[in-house]
Scaffold this active site. Structure first.
Site, PDB file in Angstrom:
ATOM      1  N   SER A  78     -20.474 -67.664 -42.224  1.00  0.00           N
ATOM      2  CA  SER A  78     -20.483 -68.416 -41.526  1.00  0.00           C
ATOM      3  C   SER A  78     -20.385 -67.775 -40.321  1.00  0.00           C
ATOM      4  O   SER A  78     -20.391 -66.796 -39.652  1.00  0.00           O
ATOM      5  CB  SER A  78     -18.785 -68.439 -41.939  1.00  0.00           C
ATOM      6  OG  SER A  78     -17.990 -67.322 -41.582  1.00  0.00           O
ATOM      7  N   LYS A  79     -19.660 -69.124 -39.637  1.00  0.00           N
ATOM      8  CA  LYS A  79     -20.034 -69.576 -37.786  1.00  0.00           C
ATOM      9  C   LYS A  79     -19.133 -67.797 -37.400  1.00  0.00           C
ATOM     10  O   LYS A  79     -19.058 -67.504 -36.387  1.00  0.00           O
ATOM     11  CB  LYS A  79     -19.533 -70.721 -37.557  1.00  0.00           C
ATOM     12  CG  LYS A  79     -20.527 -71.861 -37.517  1.00  0.00           C
ATOM     13  CD  LYS A  79     -19.962 -72.434 -36.381  1.00  0.00           C
ATOM     14  CE  LYS A  79     -20.911 -73.617 -35.682  1.00  0.00           C
ATOM     15  NZ  LYS A  79     -20.805 -74.885 -35.820  1.00  0.00           N
TER      16      LYS A  79
END
Ligand code: GLU
Length: 464
Positions: free
Chosen positions: A240-241
């Site tokens: 994920s980011k």
């Protein structure tokens, strides 16, 4: 045989970290074999492809130092060639016109859904005469895929992977508007570009079965395939980011060096014994597909930071001065750049990123009078100011302004006064840097020079 690899990003977003790793592996493999590394921008999705994304990909590759050979290929511009190959397949009886209407396709989809099966086109136009075509329906061109046997990928990383041909339906090669499908374009391009090795994320493995069927239909030699496991977050979940699924430019802004990121990305999915620090030259010498692991790798910022710290310490001072000056907006200021140059060995020993390096170097670039932070201000008591004033008197007349001589003078002064060196160093640091942490304070004095050092002390004394 000359090895030819390619990086084939879809310009629908930035060059993310997984794409950068794919590019790196293809680049290394080509360079290792003295081969060719090519770039193909897969811009066939006209809605989602953007100029900004193309620029970001190209900038990202350049920043990472992954240079490519020959002209960049833009997939969309080759659509006529893709159509030509589809028509050729039609002529050879390897493909056929399919006049199935949208309603019929919807019925097939419904039936599959009801049976809990994936949608498969049932091949109803495979052997039918196009003369039977219903009026007004523009046909697609479908591959006449084998209906029995297996399609086998001899993958250089995943091993032998097979699928029963019954599970693959007759895929569309050319849409009714004459545009090629992605699957078809990739094969034609890889063939025409002379690609010998396709190295890509294992999310493309299932596409490979279909792509192989197109190679077989055209009688083309397929390339070797190597599907590398995707990068996961530290907890094993999809990246994920927060975990690092960012564009390469974000890593540049965070202050990572391209050589450190290359080393880090290499280790995300490739290994050479226990080696962690692997220079790019070494990687070019060593890189092979046998070293690619089969388990997904996990992104770990702490490891990246450590590697970056290593490469920072090795980096040329002049280069770091320019990077820091740029970040602090003082490029071209000769006095400041000179200070940064003298101070760089001490600064770079203590930073993990260029951002940290710039933050730590900021006090060298500040104009008098400084605005000490709260912690520094707390050090500047009346008592401390008295000590500073006396110390100023001692060092002002000092013949030498070297860190070692200044330290000797300060020690002598502390001893004579019966105080600890720290009682001098702490207020001195607060006065000279405006902070409570810095490189060794006598080194700081040397870097600042006599005039600036005394000036910064005077500012504090004047204010107390
Ligand atoms: N364009 C595809 C992507 O960005 C890659 C296609 C390929 O490597 O074959 O995921």
């Amino acid at each position: 045989m000359t090895v030819v690899t390619r990086f084939a990003p879809s310009p629908t977003g930035f060059l993310h970290i997984g794409g950068a790793r794919t590019a790196l592996f293809n680049w290394l493999f080509a360079r290792h074999h003295g081969g060719v590394f090519r770039l193909r921008i897969e811009d066939t999705d006209r809605q989602r492809s953007t100029k900004e994304a193309i620029d970001a990909i190209i900038d990202g590759l350049k920043w990472l130092g992954l240079d490519w050979d020959d002209e960049t290929v833009f997939q969309f511009a080759r659509a006529p060639r893709h159509a030509q190959v589809a028509l050729e397949m039609l002529k050879q009886g390897k493909a056929y016109y399919c006049y199935t209407t949208p309603e019929e396709l919807e019925q097939m989809r419904e039936a599959a859904r009801a049976a809990g099966k994936p949608m498969r086109y049932d091949g109803r136009w495979r052997d039918r005469d196009p003369k039977d075509a219903p009026p007004g329906v523009k046909p697609v061109i479908r591959l006449k895929a084998p209906t029995s046997g297996e399609t086998v990928v001899h993958d250089k990383v995943q091993g032998e992977v097979r699928v029963s041909n019954e599970q693959l339906d007759d895929m569309i090669l050319l849409r009714s508007d004459g545009n090629p499908t992605y699957m078809h374009s990739v094969v034609v391009d890889d063939h025409d570009m002379g690609i010998t090795h396709v190295i890509r994320g294992d999310d493309h493995l299932t596409n490979t079965f279909r792509q192989l069927q197109i190679y077989q239909a055209m009688g083309w030699e397929p390339p070797s395939f190597a599907h590398i496991p995707l990068i996961h977050g530290p907890d094993g979940a999809k990246l994920s980011k927060r975990h690092g699924a960012l564009g390469v430019e974000a890593y540049r802004d965070m202050g990572y060096l391209p050589e450190a990121l290359r080393n880090y990305l290499l280790r995300l999915g490739w290994g050479h014994g226990d080696d962690e620090i692997i220079s790019t030259e070494q990687a070019v010498q060593w890189f092979d597909l046998d070293g690619c692991g089969r388990a997904p790798s996990r992104f770990d910022f702490a490891k990246l930071d450590n590697l970056n710290g290593h490469y920072l310490r090795q980096a040329d001072d002049a280069r770091l001065v320019q990077e820091v000056a740029l970040r602090l907006g003082v490029t071209g200021d000769a006095t400041t750049e000179e200070r940064l140059t003298i101070g760089m060995p001490g600064l770079k020993a203590r930073a993990k990123t260029l951002k940290e390096l710039a933050d730590n170097a900021r006090f060298y670039t500040l104009k008098r009078p400084l605005a000490p932070d709260d912690k520094a201000r707390a050090q500047l008591t009346a008592e401390a100011s008295k000590v500073l004033k006396e110390l100023r008197g001692v060092v002002a007349g000092s013949q030498s302004w070297s860190g070692a001589d200044l330290e000797a003078a300060a020690r002598g002064f502390a001893k004579a006064k019966g105080i600890k060196l720290g009682q001098i160093a702490q207020p001195l640091r607060a006065a000279l840097t405006g902070a409570t942490t810095s490189p060794p304070i006598f080194e700081v004095m040397q870097v600042l020079g006599r005039e600036e050092t005394l000036g910064r002390i005077d500012d504090v004394l004047a204010g107390s």
